[in-house]
Scaffold this motif. Structure first.
Motif, PDB file in Angstrom:
ATOM      1  N   VAL A 228      -4.393  -6.494   7.304  1.00  0.00           N
ATOM      2  CA  VAL A 228      -3.449  -7.119   6.303  1.00  0.00           C
ATOM      3  C   VAL A 228      -2.186  -7.017   6.440  1.00  0.00           C
ATOM      4  CG1 VAL A 228      -3.029  -7.177   3.564  1.00  0.00           C
ATOM      5  CG2 VAL A 228      -5.704  -6.717   4.710  1.00  0.00           C
ATOM      6  N   VAL A 229      -1.141  -7.790   6.270  1.00  0.00           N
ATOM      7  CA  VAL A 229       0.073  -7.748   6.436  1.00  0.00           C
ATOM      8  C   VAL A 229       0.931  -7.741   5.108  1.00  0.00           C
ATOM      9  CG1 VAL A 229       2.352  -8.865   7.697  1.00  0.00           C
ATOM     10  CG2 VAL A 229      -0.054  -9.111   8.629  1.00  0.00           C
ATOM     11  N   LEU A 230       1.527  -6.542   5.051  1.00  0.00           N
ATOM     12  CA  LEU A 230       2.249  -6.329   3.909  1.00  0.00           C
ATOM     13  C   LEU A 230       3.748  -6.032   3.875  1.00  0.00           C
ATOM     14  CD1 LEU A 230      -0.109  -3.437   2.355  1.00  0.00           C
ATOM     15  CD2 LEU A 230      -0.260  -6.050   1.598  1.00  0.00           C
ATOM     16  N   SER A 231       4.565  -6.954   2.855  1.00  0.00           N
ATOM     17  CA  SER A 231       5.853  -6.867   3.395  1.00  0.00           C
ATOM     18  C   SER A 231       6.547  -5.882   2.496  1.00  0.00           C
ATOM     19  CB  SER A 231       6.403  -8.302   2.835  1.00  0.00           C
ATOM     20  OG  SER A 231       6.462  -8.190   1.459  1.00  0.00           O
ATOM     21  N   ARG A 232       7.808  -5.416   2.985  1.00  0.00           N
ATOM     22  CA  ARG A 232       8.537  -4.185   2.297  1.00  0.00           C
ATOM     23  C   ARG A 232       8.808  -4.584   0.981  1.00  0.00           C
ATOM     24  NH1 ARG A 232      12.963  -4.673   5.087  1.00  0.00           N
ATOM     25  NH2 ARG A 232      12.673  -2.820   6.384  1.00  0.00           N
ATOM     26  N   GLU A 233       9.042  -5.785   0.635  1.00  0.00           N
ATOM     27  CA  GLU A 233       9.269  -6.436  -0.632  1.00  0.00           C
ATOM     28  C   GLU A 233       7.990  -6.121  -1.610  1.00  0.00           C
ATOM     29  OE1 GLU A 233      12.266  -7.656   1.821  1.00  0.00           O
ATOM     30  OE2 GLU A 233      10.102  -7.871   1.791  1.00  0.00           O
ATOM     31  N   ALA A 234       6.808  -6.449  -0.952  1.00  0.00           N
ATOM     32  CA  ALA A 234       5.526  -6.419  -1.900  1.00  0.00           C
ATOM     33  C   ALA A 234       5.279  -5.098  -1.913  1.00  0.00           C
ATOM     34  CB  ALA A 234       4.357  -7.001  -1.135  1.00  0.00           C
ATOM     35  N   LEU A 235       5.235  -4.101  -1.041  1.00  0.00           N
ATOM     36  CA  LEU A 235       5.034  -2.773  -1.463  1.00  0.00           C
ATOM     37  C   LEU A 235       5.933  -1.951  -2.367  1.00  0.00           C
ATOM     38  CD1 LEU A 235       4.911  -1.628   2.455  1.00  0.00           C
ATOM     39  CD2 LEU A 235       2.943  -1.573   0.824  1.00  0.00           C
TER      40      LEU A 235
ATOM     41  N   GLY B 110      -3.960   5.197   0.145  1.00  0.00           N
ATOM     42  CA  GLY B 110      -2.879   6.129   0.766  1.00  0.00           C
ATOM     43  C   GLY B 110      -1.557   5.805   0.915  1.00  0.00           C
ATOM     44  N   LEU B 111      -1.535   4.482   1.461  1.00  0.00           N
ATOM     45  CA  LEU B 111      -0.096   4.033   1.695  1.00  0.00           C
ATOM     46  C   LEU B 111       0.757   3.563   0.483  1.00  0.00           C
ATOM     47  CD1 LEU B 111       2.050   2.717   3.816  1.00  0.00           C
ATOM     48  CD2 LEU B 111       0.809   0.497   3.300  1.00  0.00           C
ATOM     49  N   MET B 112       0.004   3.211  -0.697  1.00  0.00           N
ATOM     50  CA  MET B 112       0.775   3.317  -1.811  1.00  0.00           C
ATOM     51  C   MET B 112       1.139   4.520  -2.445  1.00  0.00           C
ATOM     52  SD  MET B 112       1.640   0.165  -1.977  1.00  0.00           S
ATOM     53  CE  MET B 112       2.537   0.432  -3.645  1.00  0.00           C
ATOM     54  N   VAL B 113       0.566   5.474  -2.281  1.00  0.00           N
ATOM     55  CA  VAL B 113       1.016   6.725  -2.666  1.00  0.00           C
ATOM     56  C   VAL B 113       2.290   7.343  -1.947  1.00  0.00           C
ATOM     57  CG1 VAL B 113       0.217   9.279  -2.548  1.00  0.00           C
ATOM     58  CG2 VAL B 113      -1.246   7.647  -3.346  1.00  0.00           C
ATOM     59  N   LEU B 114       2.407   7.020  -0.704  1.00  0.00           N
ATOM     60  CA  LEU B 114       3.652   7.262   0.099  1.00  0.00           C
ATOM     61  C   LEU B 114       4.667   6.532  -0.453  1.00  0.00           C
ATOM     62  CD1 LEU B 114       2.395   7.822   3.579  1.00  0.00           C
ATOM     63  CD2 LEU B 114       2.878   9.481   1.956  1.00  0.00           C
ATOM     64  N   VAL B 115       4.353   5.330  -0.704  1.00  0.00           N
ATOM     65  CA  VAL B 115       5.524   4.146  -1.345  1.00  0.00           C
ATOM     66  C   VAL B 115       5.894   4.847  -2.798  1.00  0.00           C
ATOM     67  CG1 VAL B 115       6.408   2.028  -1.710  1.00  0.00           C
ATOM     68  CG2 VAL B 115       4.614   2.470   0.246  1.00  0.00           C
ATOM     69  N   ARG B 116       5.136   5.017  -3.640  1.00  0.00           N
ATOM     70  CA  ARG B 116       5.430   5.460  -4.743  1.00  0.00           C
ATOM     71  C   ARG B 116       6.164   6.667  -4.818  1.00  0.00           C
ATOM     72  NH1 ARG B 116      -0.569   4.498  -6.318  1.00  0.00           N
ATOM     73  NH2 ARG B 116      -0.785   2.306  -6.720  1.00  0.00           N
ATOM     74  N   GLY B 117       5.761   7.631  -4.011  1.00  0.00           N
ATOM     75  CA  GLY B 117       6.470   9.085  -3.938  1.00  0.00           C
ATOM     76  C   GLY B 117       7.845   9.067  -3.389  1.00  0.00           C
ATOM     77  N   LEU B 118       7.680   7.943  -2.275  1.00  0.00           N
ATOM     78  CA  LEU B 118       9.135   7.971  -1.775  1.00  0.00           C
ATOM     79  C   LEU B 118      10.403   7.227  -2.700  1.00  0.00           C
ATOM     80  CD1 LEU B 118       8.229   6.887   1.687  1.00  0.00           C
ATOM     81  CD2 LEU B 118       9.119   9.107   1.185  1.00  0.00           C
ATOM     82  N   THR B 119       9.715   6.363  -3.754  1.00  0.00           N
ATOM     83  CA  THR B 119      10.594   5.733  -4.724  1.00  0.00           C
ATOM     84  C   THR B 119      10.770   6.604  -6.064  1.00  0.00           C
ATOM     85  OG1 THR B 119       8.883   4.272  -5.434  1.00  0.00           O
ATOM     86  CG2 THR B 119      10.239   3.305  -3.526  1.00  0.00           C
TER      87      THR B 119
END
Length: 317
Positions: free
Chosen positions: A29-36, A64-73
């Motif tokens: 599945v390809v997810l864009s930076r904007e979608a994340l 797990g990926l979304m945990v990283l993205v939420r944490g980084l933001t």
């Protein structure tokens, strides 16, 4: 964007995650930076606060990926082990994302329960959360949020039945669920035909069915969970709920059967077919009772916490 067959890399600014493949071949599945970012921002908006996010799931998969993205933001990321033995809320606000199996096992350990109760939000996804399990957790003071979503939507975008800000839920024939909004995926890597089948009018056409109760989405099961056995419609979601109320370490599937059309198969860690059928009488119509039992040490699961249906079906070959 549809990706050309054979293309081995994602477009710039995108990441590729694998689906769990619990029902068959995993897809990329390809997810864009904007979608994340949209997924992380909508989660923060729903919560109403920034938090430290605790990672207990593999970042190779979307939860797990979304945990990283939420944490980084947000206020950062803390790493804990999947068994939650090292999970510890820090100062400020703290959130964690887990699957139902982790919650079930955590409730057997009073020390882990006490630590989970100190979190501001405990997101539980990967599969439908059993009501009795949620009641037990909330009775221990754990702030549970049940999430629904998939890799193609940047993870859970419906929390406790309510879509996150910007997320659109559409219901088609037989209650088939489609999910639109800024966090939907770009496409499947190298599979434009499958992308066209799944990404329809800007929304992800899921294989789940549901209905609305006011503003809340209620999941009714998979569209392929209704099978015909002996001329009678059997809803495997109903069977699964009845079985798992007796033993959560189980799974229910159906396979083709020359006599019945479809045969309900129960996978469990013990008991006999006769015992299970006796226990389920009164809870289910006769046509819904399992016709085959497969005993195993434990129901195999993928990294997303869902039963690995492909591995279970392979046991019947």
């Amino acid at each position: 964007m549809w990706l050309a067959p054979g293309q081995g890399t994602a477009p710039d600014g995108c990441v590729v995650v694998a689906t769990s493949g619990s029902s068959g071949e995993a897809k990329l599945v390809v997810l864009s930076r904007e979608a994340l970012m949209a997924g992380a921002d909508s989660a923060a908006e729903r919560l109403g606060f920034a938090a430290t996010w605790h990672l207990t799931l593999s970042p190779r998969y979307v939860a797990g990926l979304m945990v990283l993205v939420r944490g980084l933001t947000g206020d950062g990321v803390a790493i804990a082990d999947p068994a939650l033995a090292t999970l510890e809320a820090g100062s400020g606000r703290n959130c964690v994302s887990i699957v139902g199996t982790q919650l079930y096992r955590a409730l057997e350990d009073s020390a882990v329960v006490a630590r989970l109760a100190r979190f501001d939000a405990v997101l539980v996804g990967g599969a439908a959360l059993r009501p009795d399990l949620r009641r037990r957790a909330e009775g221990e003071g754990i702030r549970v949020i049940e999430t629904y979503g998939m890799s193609e939507t940047c993870g859970g975008v419906v929390w406790d039945g309510l879509p996150l800000p910007g997320v659109e839920i559409r219901l088609g024939g037989h209650g088939r669920i489609a999910i639109g909004g800024p966090s939907v995926f770009e496409g499947y890597l190298g599979r434009p035909e499958l992308t066209a089948e799944t990404l329809v009018d800007g929304a992800v056409l899921t294989r789940d069915r549901g209905h609305l109760d006011g503003d809340r989405l209620v999941l009714d099961g998979r569209i392929d969970d209704v099978v015909i056995s002996g001329g009678v419609n059997v809803d495997l979601a109903e069977v699964r709920a009845a079985v798992q109320a007796l033993d959560p370490e189980t799974e229910v599937l159906a396979v083709d059967d020359r006599e019945w059309g479809a045969r309900v198969v129960l996978f469990a860690t013990g008991g006999s077919l006769e015992l299970w059928r006796d226990r389920l009488r009164g809870r289910l119509p006769a046509a819904c009772l399992p016709r085959q039992l497969v005993t195993l040490d434990a129901v195999p699961q993928g990294d997303g916490g869902k039963p690995d249906r492909a591995r279970l079906l392979a046991l019947l070959d």
